[in-house]
Motif scaffolding. Sequence first.
Motif, mmCIF file in Angstrom:
data_model
loop_
_atom_site.group_PDB
_atom_site.id
_atom_site.type_symbol
_atom_site.label_atom_id
_atom_site.label_comp_id
_atom_site.label_asym_id
_atom_site.label_seq_id
_atom_site.Cartn_x
_atom_site.Cartn_y
_atom_site.Cartn_z
ATOM 1 N N ALA B 31 0.836 -1.204 0.000
ATOM 2 C CA ALA B 31 0.000 0.000 0.000
ATOM 3 C C ALA B 31 0.870 1.252 0.000
ATOM 4 O O ALA B 31 0.618 2.213 -0.740
ATOM 5 N N LEU B 32 1.924 1.202 0.826
ATOM 6 C CA LEU B 32 2.860 2.333 0.877
ATOM 7 C C LEU B 32 3.497 2.570 -0.486
ATOM 8 O O LEU B 32 3.610 3.700 -0.958
ATOM 9 N N GLY B 33 3.907 1.430 -1.070
ATOM 10 C CA GLY B 33 4.548 1.506 -2.386
ATOM 11 C C GLY B 33 3.618 2.138 -3.408
ATOM 12 O O GLY B 33 4.006 3.061 -4.145
ATOM 13 N N VAL B 34 2.367 1.687 -3.413
ATOM 14 C CA VAL B 34 1.383 2.211 -4.363
ATOM 15 C C VAL B 34 1.158 3.701 -4.107
ATOM 16 O O VAL B 34 1.151 4.517 -5.035
ATOM 17 N N ALA B 35 1.026 4.033 -2.797
ATOM 18 C CA ALA B 35 0.809 5.435 -2.430
ATOM 19 C C ALA B 35 1.978 6.297 -2.922
ATOM 20 O O ALA B 35 1.793 7.396 -3.469
ATOM 21 N N LEU B 36 3.191 5.748 -2.714
ATOM 22 C CA LEU B 36 4.387 6.475 -3.125
ATOM 23 C C LEU B 36 4.392 6.695 -4.640
ATOM 24 O O LEU B 36 4.661 7.789 -5.133
ATOM 25 N N LEU B 37 4.040 5.620 -5.342
ATOM 26 C CA LEU B 37 4.013 5.677 -6.803
ATOM 27 C C LEU B 37 2.993 6.718 -7.273
ATOM 28 O O LEU B 37 3.274 7.535 -8.139
ATOM 29 N N ILE B 38 1.801 6.661 -6.629
ATOM 30 C CA ILE B 38 0.750 7.603 -7.018
ATOM 31 C C ILE B 38 1.201 9.033 -6.763
ATOM 32 O O ILE B 38 1.090 9.901 -7.631
ATOM 33 N N SER B 39 1.779 9.247 -5.559
ATOM 34 C CA SER B 39 2.183 10.618 -5.228
ATOM 35 C C SER B 39 3.281 11.090 -6.189
ATOM 36 O O SER B 39 3.324 12.241 -6.598
ATOM 37 N N LEU B 41 3.691 10.053 -9.294
ATOM 38 C CA LEU B 41 3.058 10.331 -10.584
ATOM 39 C C LEU B 41 2.305 11.658 -10.544
ATOM 40 O O LEU B 41 2.362 12.440 -11.489
ATOM 41 N N VAL B 42 1.600 11.884 -9.418
ATOM 42 C CA VAL B 42 0.827 13.119 -9.293
ATOM 43 C C VAL B 42 1.762 14.332 -9.319
ATOM 44 O O VAL B 42 1.520 15.295 -10.049
ATOM 45 N N THR B 43 2.859 14.248 -8.551
ATOM 46 C CA THR B 43 3.784 15.398 -8.567
ATOM 47 C C THR B 43 4.400 15.597 -9.945
ATOM 48 O O THR B 43 4.533 16.716 -10.416
ATOM 49 N N ARG B 44 4.757 14.461 -10.571
ATOM 50 C CA ARG B 44 5.326 14.561 -11.928
ATOM 51 C C ARG B 44 4.312 15.202 -12.873
ATOM 52 O O ARG B 44 4.654 16.056 -13.687
ATOM 53 N N TYR B 45 3.042 14.773 -12.732
ATOM 54 C CA TYR B 45 1.999 15.284 -13.596
ATOM 55 C C TYR B 45 1.825 16.787 -13.390
ATOM 56 O O TYR B 45 1.744 17.553 -14.344
ATOM 57 N N PHE B 46 1.813 17.193 -12.098
ATOM 58 C CA PHE B 46 1.625 18.624 -11.841
ATOM 59 C C PHE B 46 2.833 19.442 -12.304
ATOM 60 O O PHE B 46 2.680 20.554 -12.794
ATOM 61 N N ARG B 49 2.222 19.744 -15.904
ATOM 62 C CA ARG B 49 1.165 20.731 -16.133
ATOM 63 C C ARG B 49 1.724 22.136 -15.971
ATOM 64 O O ARG B 49 1.398 23.043 -16.720
ATOM 65 N N ASP B 50 2.556 22.255 -14.949
ATOM 66 C CA ASP B 50 3.152 23.545 -14.640
ATOM 67 C C ASP B 50 3.975 24.059 -15.808
ATOM 68 O O ASP B 50 3.852 25.195 -16.217
ATOM 69 N N ILE B 51 4.806 23.160 -16.340
ATOM 70 C CA ILE B 51 5.637 23.531 -17.479
ATOM 71 C C ILE B 51 4.745 23.920 -18.655
ATOM 72 O O ILE B 51 4.980 24.895 -19.333
ATOM 73 N N GLN B 52 3.686 23.134 -18.837
ATOM 74 C CA GLN B 52 2.818 23.376 -19.979
ATOM 75 C C GLN B 52 1.954 24.615 -19.812
ATOM 76 O O GLN B 52 1.535 25.198 -20.778
ATOM 77 N N THR B 53 1.647 24.968 -18.576
ATOM 78 C CA THR B 53 0.701 26.066 -18.406
ATOM 79 C C THR B 53 1.359 27.346 -17.920
ATOM 80 O O THR B 53 0.718 28.370 -17.871
ATOM 81 N N ASN B 54 2.629 27.265 -17.558
ATOM 82 C CA ASN B 54 3.276 28.484 -17.077
ATOM 83 C C ASN B 54 3.758 29.387 -18.199
ATOM 84 O O ASN B 54 4.573 30.259 -17.979
ATOM 85 N N PHE B 55 3.257 29.156 -19.380
ATOM 86 C CA PHE B 55 3.584 30.033 -20.495
ATOM 87 C C PHE B 55 2.739 31.296 -20.419
ATOM 88 O O PHE B 55 1.655 31.291 -19.825
ATOM 89 N N TYR B 56 3.215 32.338 -21.050
ATOM 90 C CA TYR B 56 2.432 33.568 -21.165
ATOM 91 C C TYR B 56 1.296 33.342 -22.169
ATOM 92 O O TYR B 56 0.157 33.731 -21.941
ATOM 93 N N GLY B 57 1.604 32.682 -23.257
ATOM 94 C CA GLY B 57 0.580 32.362 -24.248
ATOM 95 C C GLY B 57 -0.347 31.273 -23.722
ATOM 96 O O GLY B 57 -0.030 30.599 -22.742
#
Lengths: 149, 229
Positions: B31-39, B41-46, B49-57
Amino acid sequence: MITRLVFLVLCCISPIALAGSTPVKIERAWMQAVPPVAEATAAYMKITNLGPTLLQLVGASSSVATKIEPMITTRTERNGQQIMGMEGVEHLEIPPGGVLELKPGGNHLMVMGLVSHPKEGEHVKFSVRFAPGDQQIDIDVPVLQQEPK
Amino acid sequence: MKETVSEPKSQNASVASSRANGRRIFITAAALGVALLISLLVTRYFAYRDIQTNFYGQALVPAKEAFDFHLVDQDGKAFQLRQLRGKAVVFSFGFTHCPNVCPTTLSDLAKVYRALPANDQKLVQVLFVSVDPQRDTPAMLKSYVPYFNDSFIGLTGTQEQIAEAAKAYGAFYEFVPDSTGNPGSYTVNHSAITYLISPDGKWKLLYDLDQLKDSKKIIQDIERVLAGA
């Protein structure tokens, strides 16, 4: 210090046209420089109505073009993208004490049938016409590539 | 006797309980492993997203494959977007009889281009795609577009080629008769959007007309896209 002050004052006064009879102040006038093949361009300015009655900007005349008329820019949205259109109008209104801003991407004076193509840095003369009556104000319009700061 | 009997029982019990413990530890670890993996992935995803959305355009998330339009350049030669792989491409649709939006767009883009470091200028190509082929011949575009900057290229094509390119980028245009009623005299309502394509051919960003005023922020976007963001 004084020369600096005089310079500043001159800077503030020079672009302002104050006509004797028409209570109007025209500032920041400029015309977009366009290549010699272009048939049209646009002129922009800020017009303040200093009088107590409504004024209408009906157009302008100049030796550089056959027609100079007020246009409004319309903005609508399609596919999440902004569509810009242009519509000729009889006049643009300036309420008493109000300001009319003609700006790139917004309302403007369309300069049609260019007979000469003044380059950036040159100046042209405009007689800006207002209603009611046939009120004219002569101004000096610099030709620029970019909106002045 | 009872005790001797009970002993193996208790041994059994302890084996069972240690098995249960082992399973519990395993489940917890999993469960810990899965939680770690999810977290992770979530941080990587954000972060993504950050890289993709932090543009001026306005960013397209995820970036789309840029439609490879087939047009004609201002020298009358066939032109494909694909030719510009390796460069960031900045383009908009317009027409040369346009007094307000198009000269404003091209002047703003010229200002952006001039302010780019010389090295980046070589990696950026500005295009102006005419939607009015009836009046905008290649020769007309050649005298119009490079006026704003020598390096800018004007493109045109058949009505079909232009319509296909515009559709792919969600651009819209329509011909509107003007007040003269003269059939040769008309204006074009069109979307005033500027598109940014990355050097690997991805449609990354779009800008509306008002955004073009801030050259500094556009240059930051261009430099990030050139750096692979």
